[in-house]
Enzyme design. Structure first.
Site, PDB file in Angstrom:
ATOM      1  CE  LYS A   1      -3.942   2.161   0.347  1.00  0.00           C
ATOM      2  NZ  LYS A   1      -3.530   2.884  -0.901  1.00  0.00           N
TER       3      LYS A   1
ATOM      4  CE  LYS B   1       4.819   7.431  -2.332  1.00  0.00           C
ATOM      5  NZ  LYS B   1       4.082   7.956  -1.162  1.00  0.00           N
TER       6      LYS B   1
ATOM      7  N   GLY C   1      -2.730   8.295  -4.270  1.00  0.00           N
ATOM      8  CA  GLY C   1      -2.069   9.492  -4.773  1.00  0.00           C
ATOM      9  C   GLY C   1      -0.828   9.871  -3.984  1.00  0.00           C
ATOM     10  CG  ASP C   2       3.396  10.989  -2.907  1.00  0.00           C
ATOM     11  OD1 ASP C   2       3.277  10.819  -1.694  1.00  0.00           O
ATOM     12  OD2 ASP C   2       4.387  11.561  -3.406  1.00  0.00           O
TER      13      ASP C   2
ATOM     14  CB  THR D   1      -2.156  13.738   4.339  1.00  0.00           C
ATOM     15  OG1 THR D   1      -2.531  12.598   3.565  1.00  0.00           O
ATOM     16  CG2 THR D   1      -0.698  13.636   4.716  1.00  0.00           C
TER      17      THR D   1
ATOM     18  CB  SER E   1      -5.566   4.829   1.938  1.00  0.00           C
ATOM     19  OG  SER E   1      -5.362   5.932   1.095  1.00  0.00           O
TER      20      SER E   1
END
Ligand code: NDP
Ligand code: 2IT
Length: 449
Positions: free
Chosen positions: A92, A128, A167-168, A211, A380
């Site tokens: 994840k 990632k 997302g990032d 976040t 998430s």
């Protein structure tokens, strides 16, 4: 310093094999330094080769991403997925689209994600991915074609029980939508394979805010418990002006702080009257504009070229929410000189090792990213739970769970710092608490011969 012979050997071997990956080595070194007392207390970790296994990704996927731009020209980017560790759950972690993406950056992010996800208390492994694609300046159709091509390959390697990306940097609701649509088309299935989905098609309330909100929940709890203090009346400097920065600004303001600065990769704005958040949301989330425009429309606010200057603004609390290594030793010293007492990280690894030394030497309350920004991936995890039971929880329910998770992360981290003999060193605490669960699991699950 790594003094333990076993850990020293592992690190030196890793450094020799990955000499061209400075960010990855930086992230590993910090963890190995922190876990020395744990490894000495648990000889089974060395006996089972836990540390040499944990620093090697289970799998790395590199792939070509060809797409056609609006002029009909073929473009090629490089796509990646690092499936780092699946001991405690499916891989994840987010996807980053940014020109600086390379194997070192994604391996540092994937490595940190293992321990962050462990700290959330939810069953998620670490991963990632991303691409060296720059969404900036691209049309919606170009972004769509890129995302579809990226997912055409990625879809072979992910799944709701295998690996669940999100997302990032450079990947928000628009990109997740295009990627989810393509996955669904290719597989003919509607599952929770990505998180950060739209609210109309399986997304979770609070994931967008999670976040930044989580960062402030952690910071508030740490202030309460360690300094008998709170956000109330504090001057706050936040870097970045993307997803994390925007919702950190919102929650810090709701908790009584005054956010006076935000930035992007070109420069920063300083608004002593307090940031006008509705304006920033429209500028960044709707118009995809530059932070420079803020000063052009807000009398009293000033714009300054370059990112580093933001850390010279006097403040009580600094929340770096842009990118890795954005605060170096000089900037950390500038923060101390400006009266800053708290640095909690929204971005991943935003402080260099030298900056962290400055924080610790000056009694700054330092909240490390693994602990402080875990609210995004935790939510998430809550989105995955909702997808599994085919239900959607209310905003209040998810927000309450997020608050509880962030408070637990603070207390587990703090308690682990005490156990390590370094009370209040939340970096050591987060690394030890995050590592323990994964290490014990890797021992329990055995080694594949
Ligand atoms: P966004 O893409 O929404 O925003 C990124 C922000 O950081 C933008 O303001 C961007 O400016 C700035 N930025 C990006 N790269 C650089 C750089 N090299 N130098 C200076 N500024 C830069 O991303 P997020 O807000 O989602 O992510 C921010 C940080 O938070 C990252 O470190 C990410 O890994 C971390 N994070 C994100 C989570 C999430 O749920 N989204 C969860 C946990 C951590 P510009 O527009 O000029 O590029
Ligand atoms: O760094 C991170 O924790 C994220 N970008 C969020 C990952 C996720 O799976 O929600």
């Amino acid at each position: 310093m790594i003094t333990n012979e076993y850990l020293k050997g592992v690190y030196e071997g890793l450094a020799a094999r990955n000499a061209a990956e400075p960010e990855f080595l930086q992230a590993v070194r910090e963890v190995l330094e922190s876990i020395q007392p744990l490894v000495e207390r648990h000889p089974e970790y060395e006996k089972n080769g836990v540390v040499e296994r944990i620093v090697e990704p289970e799998r790395m996927i590199f792939f070509r991403v060809p797409w056609v731009d609006d002029n009909g020209k073929v473009q090629v980017n490089r796509g990646y997925r690092v499936q780092f560790n699946s001991a405690i759950g499916p891989y994840k972690g987010g996807l980053r689209f940014h020109p600086t993406v390379n194997a070192s950056v994604l391996k540092f992010l994937g490595f940190e994600q293992i321990f962050k996800n462990s700290l959330t208390g939810l069953p998620m492994g670490g991963g990632k991915g991303g691409a060296d694609f720059d969404p900036k300046g691209k049309s919606d159709m170009e972004v769509m074609r890129f995302c579809q091509s990226f997912m055409t390959e990625l879809s072979k390697h992910i799944g709701q029980f295998t690996d669940v990306p999100a997302g990032d940097i450079g990947v928000g609701a628009r990109e997740i939508g295009y990627m989810y649509g393509q996955y669904k088309r290719l597989r003919n299935e509607f599952t929770g394979v990505l998180t950060g989905k739209g609210l109309k098609w399986g997304g979770s309330l609070v994931r967008t805010e999670a976040t930044g909100y989580g960062l402030c929940y952690f910071t508030e709890e740490a202030l309460n418990c360690m300094k008998n203090d709170s956000f109330k009346g504090k001057t706050v400097v936040i870097s970045g002006s993307g997803n994390v920065a925007i919702y950190a600004t919102e929650k810090a303001t709701q908790l009584g702080g005054k956010v006076v600065a935000l930035s992007d990769s070109n420069g920063y704005v300083y608004d002593p009257n307090g940031i006008d958040l509705p304006y920033v949301k429209d500028l960044k989330e709707v118009r995809r504009g530059r932070i420079k425009e803020y000063a052009e429309t807000h009398p009293g606010a000033t714009y300054h070229e370059g990112c580093k200057g933001i850390w010279t603004i006097p403040c009580d609390i600094a929340l770096p929410c842009a990118t890795q290594n954005e605060i170096d030793e000089e900037s950390a010293k500038a923060l101390v000189a400006g009266g800053c007492k708290v640095v909690c990280e929204g971005a991943n690894m935003p402080s260099t090792p030298e900056a962290i030394e400055v924080y610790l030497a000056n009694g700054i309350l330092y909240g490390p990213a693994k602990a402080t920004n875990a609210g995004g991936v935790a939510t998430s995890g809550l989105e995955m739970s909702q997808n599994s039971e085919r239900l959607s929880w209310t905003f209040e329910e998810v927000d309450q769970k997020l608050q509880t998770i962030m408070k637990n992360i603070f207390h587990n981290t703090y308690d682990a710092s005490v156990e390590a003999g370094q009370e209040g060193n939340l970096m050591v605490g987060a690394n030890c608490a995050g590592f323990l669960k994964v290490a014990d699991t890797m021992v329990a699950q055995g080694i594949a011969y």
